[in-house]
Design a protein around this motif. Structure first.
Motif, PDB file in Angstrom:
ATOM      1  N   ASP A  89       0.840  -1.215   0.000  1.00 37.97           N
ATOM      2  CA  ASP A  89       0.000   0.000   0.000  1.00 37.97           C
ATOM      3  C   ASP A  89       0.870   1.258   0.000  1.00 37.97           C
ATOM      4  O   ASP A  89       0.565   2.220  -0.714  1.00 37.97           O
ATOM      5  N   GLU A  90       1.944   1.262   0.789  1.00 38.33           N
ATOM      6  CA  GLU A  90       2.797   2.458   0.849  1.00 38.33           C
ATOM      7  C   GLU A  90       3.593   2.627  -0.442  1.00 38.33           C
ATOM      8  O   GLU A  90       3.843   3.756  -0.862  1.00 38.33           O
ATOM      9  N   ALA A  91       3.980   1.529  -1.076  1.00 38.97           N
ATOM     10  CA  ALA A  91       4.670   1.633  -2.371  1.00 38.97           C
ATOM     11  C   ALA A  91       3.745   2.276  -3.400  1.00 38.97           C
ATOM     12  O   ALA A  91       4.158   3.146  -4.181  1.00 38.97           O
ATOM     13  N   ARG A  92       2.468   1.894  -3.374  1.00 37.59           N
ATOM     14  CA  ARG A  92       1.502   2.474  -4.316  1.00 37.59           C
ATOM     15  C   ARG A  92       1.269   3.950  -4.006  1.00 37.59           C
ATOM     16  O   ARG A  92       1.173   4.773  -4.911  1.00 37.59           O
ATOM     17  N   ARG A  93       1.170   4.274  -2.711  1.00 41.14           N
ATOM     18  CA  ARG A  93       0.928   5.671  -2.324  1.00 41.14           C
ATOM     19  C   ARG A  93       2.109   6.539  -2.767  1.00 41.14           C
ATOM     20  O   ARG A  93       1.913   7.630  -3.322  1.00 41.14           O
TER      21      ARG A  93
END
Ligand SMILES: [Zn+2]
Length: 459
Positions: free
Chosen positions: A447-451
């Protein structure tokens, strides 16, 4: 004070990695509190008091926990990008993304990096963190919190960059700190988090990033700061031919001479890579006791070259192993670096015995502890040292037909970790972390990589 509780481990092969490379074909270890109390051949002595656990480690090899000496945790959420670039092109592609990280991203990426290493037998980790965008929270504090939660021993190398593009550096100007700001924040981090104790779980080093992203003043002042505070110094050095050219053009000398001129050679310094070193550079490292973090997979990924590790060892240079950031070594594991160090250095030296299995096990354990300044405490299995111990399962399909367990560990497939103890506390059981939920960490990192990708795309 209550007597320490004891854990007895029996019936395993043991590679102690002590000064004599003592090994036991079948032996025992007694852990008492956070220390190794005793070890030896055969069964454990009878009549020990306060034994809370007895582990039958038949089919296992016990080694010191692995020590990672170079990493960038935040890169866990920028893996798999710029996969066909050399160092400078890769950096230029990634700096604008990295400059957008915030505290939740740094925390989550650190958890991912730490979990991956810990489940593969790392008991002492380090993070060289040098991206501190303004107003994005307490990144150092978040990284240290992640290390505490994972349960590994940890050195935060508080990095910095102050040479942006307008000063002839590589990073964009918005990604760098001021000289004064970087020094003040580094000193504050040391004062808040560095623990000089024998059994410290958290230490801090002073770590400006590299010659091409840091001013000469910051290098010089950082060396002075570290010596005033009594902590170690870390940076990247001699990684690529482009860096060598950069140093000759800007400073009129090669990287090692430049480091020497800024106070950066000494027993309290270790540097990542050191790929492009001539004989006199290696001699200078040996003479001053400057350490090296050898990162073979990252050097291969970025086509940087092959460090002359056999020559360094012959000269007496302290050498440990490093994963390096996972944007240039997507596997994120240290135990596979043992094998890669051995194979790549044989290619580099064109010699079939340039490094052997026991030498690379030493690089990954005692050598790493030495460059982190912790060889008296960890990195080998000896009575009185800290209980940082790994049990590798060697009796399955992958390894059972190899008679020598150290050969099996280094030459064979990545061995499963049945148990890993840090400071006497078990953090891995049967390949799974006991301290954090791996599946939750995996989801959070995705999720943080996508954000981050989304924010970076908005520019
Ligand atoms: Zn690095």
């Amino acid at each position: 004070m209550a007597a320490a509780q004891r854990i007895v481990i029996e019936n395993c092969s043991i590679a102690t990695v002590d000064a004599d490379d003592t090994e036991y074909a079948s032996g025992y270890l007694v852990l008492a509190g956070n220390r190794i109390e005793a070890l030896g051949a055969g069964p454990a002595p009878e009549g020990l008091a306060n034994v809370v656990r007895r582990i039958d480690a038949t089919g296992h090899l016990a080694t010191p926990g692995l020590v990672n000496t170079h990493h960038h945790f935040y890169q866990w959420i920028t893996r798999g990008l710029a996969t066909d670039h050399n160092l400078f092109d890769w950096l230029v592609a990634l700096y604008p993304i990295w400059a957008r990280i915030d505290e939740p991203m740094a925390y989550t990426a650190a958890r991912g990096s730490l979990a991956m290493m810990a489940r593969g037998g790392v008991t002492t980790a380090m993070d060289h963190h040098y991206v501190y965008p303004r107003g994005t929270g307490d990144l150092s504090g978040a990284i240290i919190r992640a290390a505490r939660e994972t349960g590994v021993r940890f050195t935060l190398a508080r990095g910095s960059m102050d040479r942006g593009e307008k000063d002839g550096g590589l990073p964009p100007d918005f990604a760098v700190e001021s000289l004064e700001g970087a020094l003040a924040a580094t000193e504050a981090t040391v004062k808040e988090h560095h623990d000089p104790s024998f059994d410290a779980m958290t230490q801090v080093a002073v770590a400006p990033c590299s010659p091409f992203s840091v001013s000469t003043e910051l290098l010089r002042d950082a060396a002075g700061l570290a010596r005033r505070l009594g902590v170690r110094l870390h940076t990247h050095g001699s990684e690529t031919v482009e860096e060598e050219r950069f140093c000759h053009e800007l400073f009129g000398m090669g990287p090692t001479d430049y480091f020497e001129s800024t106070g950066w050679l000494g027993e309290d310094v270790w540097m990542a890579h050191c790929v492009h070193m001539n004989d006199s550079d290696i001699a200078a490292f040996a003479r001053t006791g400057t350490g090296v973090a050898h990162c073979p997979s990252s050097n291969a990924r970025l086509a940087a070259g092959i460090a002359r590790v056999p020559d360094m060892l012959a000269a007496g240079v302290p050498v440990g192993l490093g994963v390096d950031g996972t944007a240039s070594n997507e596997s994120g594991e240290l135990h596979t670096e043992l094998r890669n160090a051995l194979l790549i250095n044989r290619l580099g030296a064109h010699k079939e015995a340039a490094l052997n299995a026991r030498q690379v096990l030493r690089l990954g354990t005692h050598g790493g502890a030495r460059v982190l300044g912790r060889a008296a405490e960890t990195g080998s299995l000896e009575a009185g040292k800290l209980a940082d111990v790994v049990l590798w399962k060697m009796d399955t399909l992958a390894h059972a037909s190899i008679a020598d367990p150290v050969t099996a560990l280094v030459f064979g497939a990545a061995a499963p970790v049945t148990a890993s103890f840090v400071n006497g506390r078990q953090i891995v059981a049967d390949g799974r972390l006991l301290t954090v939920d791996e599946d939750a960490v995996a989801r959070a990192t995705r999720d943080e990589a996508r954000r981050l990708a989304r924010i970076a795309a908005q520019g």
